[in-house]
Scaffold this active site. Structure first.
Site, PDB file in Angstrom:
ATOM      1  N   MET A   1     -11.304  -6.136   5.905  1.00 42.72           N
ATOM      2  CA  MET A   1     -10.546  -4.804   6.659  1.00 42.72           C
ATOM      3  C   MET A   1      -9.948  -5.828   8.169  1.00 42.72           C
ATOM      4  SD  MET A   1      -9.870  -2.149   4.443  1.00 42.72           S
ATOM      5  CE  MET A   1      -8.696  -2.219   6.145  1.00 42.72           C
TER       6      MET A   1
ATOM      7  N   ASP B   1      -6.704  -6.717   4.417  1.00 44.21           N
ATOM      8  CA  ASP B   1      -5.739  -5.582   4.451  1.00 44.21           C
ATOM      9  C   ASP B   1      -5.654  -4.618   5.993  1.00 44.21           C
ATOM     10  OD1 ASP B   1      -5.193  -3.034   4.668  1.00 44.21           O
ATOM     11  OD2 ASP B   1      -6.618  -1.959   2.852  1.00 44.21           O
ATOM     12  N   GLY B   2      -5.068  -4.120   6.300  1.00 47.71           N
ATOM     13  CA  GLY B   2      -4.567  -3.821   7.858  1.00 47.71           C
ATOM     14  C   GLY B   2      -3.280  -4.405   8.889  1.00 47.71           C
ATOM     15  N   GLY B   3      -2.570  -4.202   8.877  1.00 49.30           N
ATOM     16  CA  GLY B   3      -1.197  -4.879  10.340  1.00 49.30           C
ATOM     17  C   GLY B   3      -0.784  -6.138   9.813  1.00 49.30           C
TER      18      GLY B   3
ATOM     19  N   MET C   1      -9.422   8.026   0.028  1.00 47.37           N
ATOM     20  CA  MET C   1     -10.359   8.602   1.567  1.00 47.37           C
ATOM     21  C   MET C   1     -10.921   9.651   1.244  1.00 47.37           C
ATOM     22  SD  MET C   1      -7.042   6.807   4.769  1.00 47.37           S
ATOM     23  CE  MET C   1      -6.607   5.192   4.631  1.00 47.37           C
TER      24      MET C   1
ATOM     25  N   GLY D   1      -3.295   4.018   8.193  1.00 45.83           N
ATOM     26  CA  GLY D   1      -1.993   3.215   7.499  1.00 45.83           C
ATOM     27  C   GLY D   1      -0.526   2.895   9.438  1.00 45.83           C
ATOM     28  N   GLY D   2      -0.218   1.542   9.773  1.00 46.09           N
ATOM     29  CA  GLY D   2       0.929   1.326  10.736  1.00 46.09           C
ATOM     30  C   GLY D   2      -0.273   1.009  12.305  1.00 46.09           C
TER      31      GLY D   2
ATOM     32  N   HIS E   1      -1.185  -1.351  -4.107  1.00 45.96           N
ATOM     33  CA  HIS E   1      -2.375  -1.005  -2.998  1.00 45.96           C
ATOM     34  C   HIS E   1      -2.704   0.432  -3.003  1.00 45.96           C
ATOM     35  CE1 HIS E   1      -6.789  -2.138  -0.859  1.00 45.96           C
ATOM     36  NE2 HIS E   1      -5.873  -1.159   0.065  1.00 45.96           N
TER      37      HIS E   1
ATOM     38  N   MET F   1     -12.323   4.194   0.000  1.00 45.90           N
ATOM     39  CA  MET F   1     -12.799   4.299   0.945  1.00 45.90           C
ATOM     40  C   MET F   1     -13.167   5.256   1.215  1.00 45.90           C
ATOM     41  SD  MET F   1      -9.408   2.580   3.835  1.00 45.90           S
ATOM     42  CE  MET F   1      -8.477   3.088   2.252  1.00 45.90           C
TER      43      MET F   1
ATOM     44  N   SER G   1       0.918  -1.295   0.234  1.00 45.93           N
ATOM     45  CA  SER G   1       0.044   0.345   0.378  1.00 45.93           C
ATOM     46  C   SER G   1       1.151   1.217   0.036  1.00 45.93           C
ATOM     47  CB  SER G   1      -0.735  -0.486   1.166  1.00 45.93           C
ATOM     48  OG  SER G   1      -1.367   1.259   1.736  1.00 45.93           O
TER      49      SER G   1
ATOM     50  N   HIS H   1      -8.664   1.174  -3.789  1.00 46.83           N
ATOM     51  CA  HIS H   1      -9.676   0.330  -2.398  1.00 46.83           C
ATOM     52  C   HIS H   1     -10.502   1.906  -2.078  1.00 46.83           C
ATOM     53  CE1 HIS H   1      -9.276  -0.287   1.928  1.00 46.83           C
ATOM     54  NE2 HIS H   1     -10.507  -0.740   1.271  1.00 46.83           N
TER      55      HIS H   1
ATOM     56  N   GLY I   1       1.107  -1.348   4.608  1.00 49.96           N
ATOM     57  CA  GLY I   1       1.366  -0.675   3.910  1.00 49.96           C
ATOM     58  C   GLY I   1       3.038  -0.268   4.579  1.00 49.96           C
TER      59      GLY I   1
ATOM     60  N   ASP J   1      -4.734   3.658  -1.459  1.00 50.74           N
ATOM     61  CA  ASP J   1      -5.721   4.100  -0.306  1.00 50.74           C
ATOM     62  C   ASP J   1      -6.969   5.284  -0.846  1.00 50.74           C
ATOM     63  OD1 ASP J   1      -5.847   1.903   1.098  1.00 50.74           O
ATOM     64  OD2 ASP J   1      -3.757   2.239   1.956  1.00 50.74           O
TER      65      ASP J   1
ATOM     66  N   GLY K   1      -8.486   4.260   7.617  1.00 52.80           N
ATOM     67  CA  GLY K   1      -8.752   5.798   7.569  1.00 52.80           C
ATOM     68  C   GLY K   1      -6.173   5.539   8.321  1.00 52.80           C
TER      69      GLY K   1
HETATM   70  C1  DX5 Z   1      -6.189   1.407   6.024  1.00 53.29           C
HETATM   71  C2  DX5 Z   1      -5.622   1.007   4.111  1.00 53.29           C
HETATM   72  C3  DX5 Z   1      -4.957   0.315   4.822  1.00 53.29           C
HETATM   73  C4  DX5 Z   1      -3.318   0.747   4.984  1.00 53.29           C
HETATM   74  C5  DX5 Z   1      -2.272  -0.632   5.379  1.00 53.29           C
HETATM   75  O1  DX5 Z   1      -7.364   2.716   5.936  1.00 53.29           O
HETATM   76  O2  DX5 Z   1      -6.692   0.084   3.747  1.00 53.29           O
HETATM   77  O3  DX5 Z   1      -4.422  -0.379   3.046  1.00 53.29           O
HETATM   78  O4  DX5 Z   1      -2.834   1.559   3.836  1.00 53.29           O
HETATM   79  O5  DX5 Z   1      -1.539  -0.238   5.931  1.00 53.29           O
HETATM   80  P1  DX5 Z   1      -0.448  -1.072   7.211  1.00 53.29           P
HETATM   81  O6  DX5 Z   1      -0.406  -1.863   6.407  1.00 53.29           O
HETATM   82  O7  DX5 Z   1       0.438   0.461   7.488  1.00 53.29           O
HETATM   83  O8  DX5 Z   1      -2.231  -1.619   8.176  1.00 53.29           O
HETATM   84 ZN    ZN Z   2      -6.097  -0.334   1.663  1.00 62.54          ZN
END
Ligand code: DX5
Ligand code: ZN
Length: 227
Positions: free
Chosen positions: A141, A179-181, A41, A148-149, A37, A72, A12, A70, A201, A39, A146
């Site tokens: 998810m 996706d996420g973490g 928003m 990263g990290g 990927h 959002m 991402s 993606h 990400g 994101d 919203g």
């Molecule tokens: C979260 C995004 C993710 C995010 C993942 O809102 O949809 O794609 O960038 O980032 P990490 O891998 O850092 O959780």
């Molecule tokens: Zn995403």
């Protein structure tokens, strides 16, 4: 590259250095990523505002990899075409903002790209039940979208397993994306229960290592986990 059969990685760019985004995308491509990927928003569905179609068009010029966009955003049906025109290959919308999800899915497919539907951590799997056969990709998810990290939400392991079981039971080839973490500790565990595409990400774009090193570690963690 390609040493963890069946598992795809979708870095991402949310955590990339935006001041040299093109180079980071090229580096990610050389490192053997499977998708890029992106994101998007809108500051309404999720708190942040990130990337619009012009940036997707710019990314398109730096890679031949599929662009996994993606969305959002609220009312995504009004925004699909600009992202397709910008070069998206996969468009994923959130079920929470689509009361007419079947219509939106058909619209995306009609524009000649692949379609995904995403679920927030608190959204039950059964919201996908009737739309699943139409999807190229289902996105679980594992953080509240919203930022990263964020830390992986443990309860999502069971949700991924249940979605995998349902896809297999119905004989669907829909890709199961998480996706996420995602990091080297989480990746093997979600792959073990059936995840097929891992978004990452912060684990890929950070100051501690190059993109190639980071992606290599993620791939090895999955291979070890499968071994
Ligand atoms: C979260 C995004 C993710 C995010 C993942 O809102 O949809 O794609 O960038 O980032 P990490 O891998 O850092 O959780
Ligand atoms: Zn995403």
């Amino acid at each position: 590259m390609g040493n963890s059969p069946g598992v795809k990685f979708a870095p991402s760019i949310l955590s990339a250095d935006f001041s040299r985004l093109g180079e980071q995308v090229a580096e990610t491509t050389r490192a053997g990523a499977d998708y890029i990927h992106i994101d998007v928003m809108d500051g309404c569905f999720v708190p942040g505002i990130t990337i619009g179609a012009p940036v997707v068009a710019a990314v398109r010029r730096w890679t031949d990899l599929p662009l996994d966009v993606h969305l959002m955003i609220e009312a995504p049906q009004h925004q699909i075409e600009p992202f397709v025109d910008a070069g998206a290959d996969i468009i994923t919308v959130h079920v929470e903002v689509c009361p007419h999800i079947h219509r939106v899915v058909e619209m995306i497919k009609g524009l000649g790209v692949k379609v995904g539907v995403a679920l927030n951590p608190g959204t039950p799997l059964n919201t996908l039940e009737d739309i699943l056969p139409y999807l190229d990709l289902a996105l679980v998810m594992a953080v509240n979208p919203g930022y990263g990290g964020q830390a992986f939400i443990e309860a999502m392991v069971d949700k991924i397993a249940r979605l995998r079981a349902e896809l297999d039971r119905r004989g669907l080839a829909t890709e199961l994306e998480v996706d996420g973490g995602i990091n080297t500790e989480v990746a093997p565990r979600v792959v073990a229960v059936g995840a097929g595409v891992l978004v990452a990400g912060a684990a890929v774009f950070n100051s501690e290592q190059t993109v190639a090193e980071a992606l290599g570690k993620l791939r090895s963690s999955v291979v070890r986990g499968q071994g």
